[in-house]
Design an enzyme around this catalytic site. Structure first.
Site, PDB file in Angstrom:
ATOM      1  N   THR A 204       0.829  -1.216   0.000  1.00  0.00           N
ATOM      2  CA  THR A 204       0.000   0.000   0.000  1.00  0.00           C
ATOM      3  C   THR A 204       0.857   1.259   0.000  1.00  0.00           C
ATOM      4  OG1 THR A 204      -0.085  -0.007   2.421  1.00  0.00           O
ATOM      5  CG2 THR A 204      -1.887  -1.117   1.267  1.00  0.00           C
ATOM      6  N   GLY A 220       1.282  -6.792   5.849  1.00  0.00           N
ATOM      7  CA  GLY A 220       0.701  -8.122   6.065  1.00  0.00           C
ATOM      8  C   GLY A 220       1.077  -8.766   7.390  1.00  0.00           C
ATOM      9  N   GLU A 222      -0.159  -8.624  10.267  1.00  0.00           N
ATOM     10  CA  GLU A 222      -1.301  -9.171  11.013  1.00  0.00           C
ATOM     11  C   GLU A 222      -1.701 -10.545  10.471  1.00  0.00           C
ATOM     12  OE1 GLU A 222      -0.930  -5.860  10.586  1.00  0.00           O
ATOM     13  OE2 GLU A 222      -0.756  -5.640  12.741  1.00  0.00           O
ATOM     14  N   ASN A 299       5.285  -3.719  13.255  1.00  0.00           N
ATOM     15  CA  ASN A 299       5.068  -4.497  14.475  1.00  0.00           C
ATOM     16  C   ASN A 299       5.360  -5.979  14.277  1.00  0.00           C
ATOM     17  OD1 ASN A 299       2.334  -3.951  12.971  1.00  0.00           O
ATOM     18  ND2 ASN A 299       2.173  -5.983  13.860  1.00  0.00           N
ATOM     19  N   ASP A 344       1.425  -3.819  18.692  1.00  0.00           N
ATOM     20  CA  ASP A 344       1.275  -3.316  17.313  1.00  0.00           C
ATOM     21  C   ASP A 344       1.857  -1.916  17.174  1.00  0.00           C
ATOM     22  OD1 ASP A 344       0.522  -3.159  14.624  1.00  0.00           O
ATOM     23  OD2 ASP A 344      -1.527  -2.525  15.063  1.00  0.00           O
ATOM     24  N   CYS A 656     -14.849 -10.807   9.843  1.00  0.00           N
ATOM     25  CA  CYS A 656     -15.640  -9.778   9.156  1.00  0.00           C
ATOM     26  C   CYS A 656     -15.408  -8.363   9.676  1.00  0.00           C
ATOM     27  CB  CYS A 656     -17.132 -10.090   9.264  1.00  0.00           C
ATOM     28  SG  CYS A 656     -17.546 -11.841   9.057  1.00  0.00           S
TER      29      CYS A 656
HETATM   30 CA    CA Z   1       0.116  -3.444  12.342  1.00  0.00          CA
END
Ligand code: CA
Length: 741
Positions: A204, A220, A222, A299, A344, A656
């Site tokens: 991004t 990515g 997470e 993170n 994070d 979701c």
């Molecule tokens: Ca993060």
């Protein structure tokens, strides 16, 4: 009081209905900027071959242009232009606007070269636009597979291009780096930057170009990836070097010597299986003074160190600033902002370079306000820490010890045994939304926030001591399935969330002025020598403040929330200011935000992705806003018991909520499932399991969700919608919110 607060947050704005199912909210065709009658003209040639290192290094000699992501290689985002100033900013008006054809978040910094504007919109699409009229020269669509939307933690966003030696470079959501001919938009080369396509890598961030190379990282963490940055030859696309930010599988050889150093700081876990994290998804800065490239590293994966590295250790190079030799990619120094990151706390936020008097000596410094809430001033020569004052509310640590260079953690905030509200939360005290550095004033204009999260260890780990990566969802190591329950049960002790724009002195930690904003998720910042600070906010206001006092001098209501940073440029003696509108990104809590936050403009009026350009005397206007009809339809409730609904709630939060919002309350850019039509309800199973809306970015979850689980998610969505409807109708004072009691 609590009942009143809950009823306030579910008051529904009624107006014209235009919303259906999962689709992106439909946008009108591009409006105010008239399309050319025949074929689009090529970008005027003579100006475009010339953008090279020397021109960007000397960018201050041509302040009418915005040549690189942060304007210059120093990335201070402070413009020398003065035509628009304190005395006349009140005459600023809309000159032109362009609909970008999306309701997804827009985060790009446009680059302006000799009257041509290059920018990206959602799905990594690139546009070359006449900066005087808004008319398009060319556009390029990398055709990112729409199902890739599911692999992105934080929407299908892109933060911009690099323009260099006649090329325009873009990183695509699905992990490619593409070089385009700047004059025509034709593809020159394309490389796949991803090492492991089974993992959910995304791009991004804006590439940076310098020293004959293009640098790109990825996101990515997470989802369980291992971070790295690659440098490619700008001319050919050939790989020059690659720097991994965290160690890999210890049974394999180290890719480069720095990995041996890093591996010593990871202890006891299976980080290579879970991923490790350390993604460089935003800031990469080239420093011509030292021929270095700085990486802002993200993170850990998972977030919790008790799972990631149970034996302790700093877990290099998580949450670090790493300086690499631009030619070889070998490390010169590193500074870790958050050793053993547990929250994070990325250090991917924009880094700016400056020469400042520090303790009596003119020093080449690097400035960064990462998520963890401390503002770092670092000596670029050797990575030595010079200052680390807090710039927002911080509870995870008491201070940073300047002798050791390390933060001193607050033991009261340890959430391993029991849940704790911690500030900052995972959106950080400052996120990627750009700051502006005013060297002359010795100040930084900073979009900050107090945005807590209640952290608690994953139940699976609490019960069994084990944690297994789920390839189809986020792997935080926190109890995210129960997150709504944790929030609702602990609202009384929640620290108050809010947003700020503040002037901050990085050397003293003082703040000469602060503007409070009644929502935390606001835009990036631009400062100018005209004495102004420009800032777009969540309430849809594009504002100009006096940089000396913080006084509001001018405001334009865009009726759309903003994240993107404004830029300014000048053509034929006229100064312009541009900004993209449209929110979303990493914030999944902003839907009907919990009190005392105000609703966002995008929640009320929809998320209109537009490029706006302002000039003194501008008289254009936006179409009148229409409020989104958020009247929740009557729900057919399933005959499931509380335990089954509780399972639906866990599954919803796991798969979701990232996009569709916590408590089934969408932030405005992605479908609000409470408003589903009978047709979509009838097709719910096919949407979730068969992917019939994959073309709109809602890919199938059939690999991780069973038939029965899909039905329980559906029942939970209906039950939540029913509650909010009942409160809106006055039939109920307070919604139950969670079935996981
Ligand atoms: Ca993060």
């Amino acid at each position: 009081m609590r009942a009143l607060a809950w009823s306030i947050i579910v008051v529904i704005v009624a107006a014209i209905a235009y919303w259906v199912g999962w689709r992106e909210e439909p946008m009108p065709p591009p409006a105010s900027a008239p399309e050319p009658a025949q074929q689009a003209p090529a970008v005027p040639e003579p100006t475009l071959g010339l953008i090279d290192d020397a021109r960007i290094i000397n960018a201050d000699s041509e302040p009418g242009n915005w040549l690189a992501h942060g304007r210059t290689y120093a990335e201070r985002r402070f413009s020398p232009l003065t035509s628009v100033h304190r005395g006349n900013v009140g005459e600023l008006g809309l000159q032109w606007y362009r609909d970008m054809g999306t309701s997804r978040a827009l985060e790009a910094t446009p680059i302006v070269v000799d009257g041509i504007m290059f920018l990206t919109s959602a799905w990594s699409r690139v546009h070359a636009i006449d900066a005087l009229s808004g008319q398009e020269y060319w556009s390029y669509d990398p055709e990112v597979p729409p199902e890739w939307g599911r692999r992105a933690c934080c929407d299908v966003v892109n933060r911009g291009v690099a323009v260099y030696k006649g090329r325009v470079y873009v990183g695509t959501l699905d992990g490619r780096l593409v070089a385009l001919d700047a004059a025509t938009g034709q593809k020159v080369w394309e490389v796949d930057t991803i090492t492991d396509r089974d993992r959910y890598y995304t791009i991004t961030g804006a590439p940076r170009a310098a020293a004959g190379k293009v640098f790109i990282g990825n996101g990515g963490a997470e989802y369980g990836v291992r971070g790295y940055v690659t440098a490619y030859d700008a001319e050919t696309g050939e790989q020059a070097w690659r720097f991994f930010t965290v160690p890999g599988n210890p049974s394999l050889p180290f890719e480069h010597p720095e990995m041996e150093l890093a591996a010593d700081t990871w202890k006891g876990g299976e980080w290579w299986e879970i991923g490790g994290g350390g993604t460089v998804w935003n800031s990469i800065v080239y420093d011509p003074d030292f021929d270095q490239v700085y990486l802002g590293v993200g993170n850990g994966s998972p977030w919790t160190r008790a799972i990631r590295s149970p034996g302790g250790g700093d877990n290099l190079f998580l949450s670090s600033i790493v300086a690499l030799d631009v030619e070889t990619g070998s490390m010169n120094w590193h500074y870790q902002t958050t050793p053993g990151d547990n929250w994070d706390y990325t250090a991917v936020q924009d880094m700016a370079l400056a020469d400042m008097m520090v303790d009596g000596a003119l020093t080449k410094v690097l400035l960064q306000a990462p998520k963890n809430g401390f503002f770092y001033v670092i000596d670029r020569a050797d990575g030595r820490l010079l200052r680390a004052h807090p710039f927002a509310a911080v509870t995870w640590a008491t201070h940073v010890d300047l002798e050791t260079g390390r933060p001193v953690e607050n033991p009261d905030m340890d959430y391993t045994e029991s849940e704790k509200w911690v500030l900052p939360g995972p959106l950080g005290a400052h996120n990627w939304q750009a700051m502006s550095v005013d060297v002359e004033a010795g100040l930084v204009y900073l979009p900050a926030q107090d945005n807590p999260l209640i952290y608690g260890m994953a139940e699976e780990w609490q019960e069994t001591g084990l944690y297994k990566r789920n390839p189809g969802s986020m792997n935080l190591g926190l109890e995210f399935g129960r997150i709504a329950q944790l929030l609702v049960n602990n609202l009384e002790t929640q620290p108050t969330p809010k947003g700020y724009l503040k002037a901050f002195d990085p050397l003293t930690g003082e703040s000469p002025w602060t503007v409070e904003i009644p929502h935390y998720w606001n835009g990036g910042v631009l400062g100018t020598a005209g004495g102004l600070v420009f800032h777009g906010d969540a309430l849809g206001h594009f504002n100009a403040y006096d940089k000396a006092t913080g006084e509001l001098l001018w405001r334009f209501n865009t009726y759309t929330s903003m994240l993107a940073p404004p830029i300014t440029f000048e053509i034929d003696g006229t100064q312009y200011v541009s900004i993209l509108t449209g929110t979303g990104g990493g914030d999944l809590f902003s839907g009907e935000a919990l009190p005392p936050l105000e609703k966002t403009a995008s929640f009320t009026y929809g998320n209109s992705g537009r490029l706006l350009t302002f000039a003194l005397g501008g008289t254009a206007s936006l179409p009148p806003p229409t409020a989104v009809d958020r009247t929740i339809p009557e729900q057919e409730l399933a005959s499931l018991d509380d335990a089954e609904l509780a399972q639906g709630e866990r599954l919803y939060n796991t798969y979701c909520a990232t996009c569709h919002g916590l408590l089934v309350r969408s932030g405005g850019s992605i479908a609000d499932l409470r408003l589903m039509t009978p047709e979509v309800h009838a097709a719910f199973r096919q949407v979730v399991l068969d992917g019939i809306y994959a073309g709109q970015g809602m890919a199938s979850f059939g690999d991780v969700v069973t038939e029965e689980e899909s039905a329980r998610i559906h029942a939970y969505v209906r039950a939540r919608a029913h509650e909010d409807r009942e409160v809106a109708l006055g039939n109920k004072d307070i919604p139950r919110m969670t079935w996981l009691q």
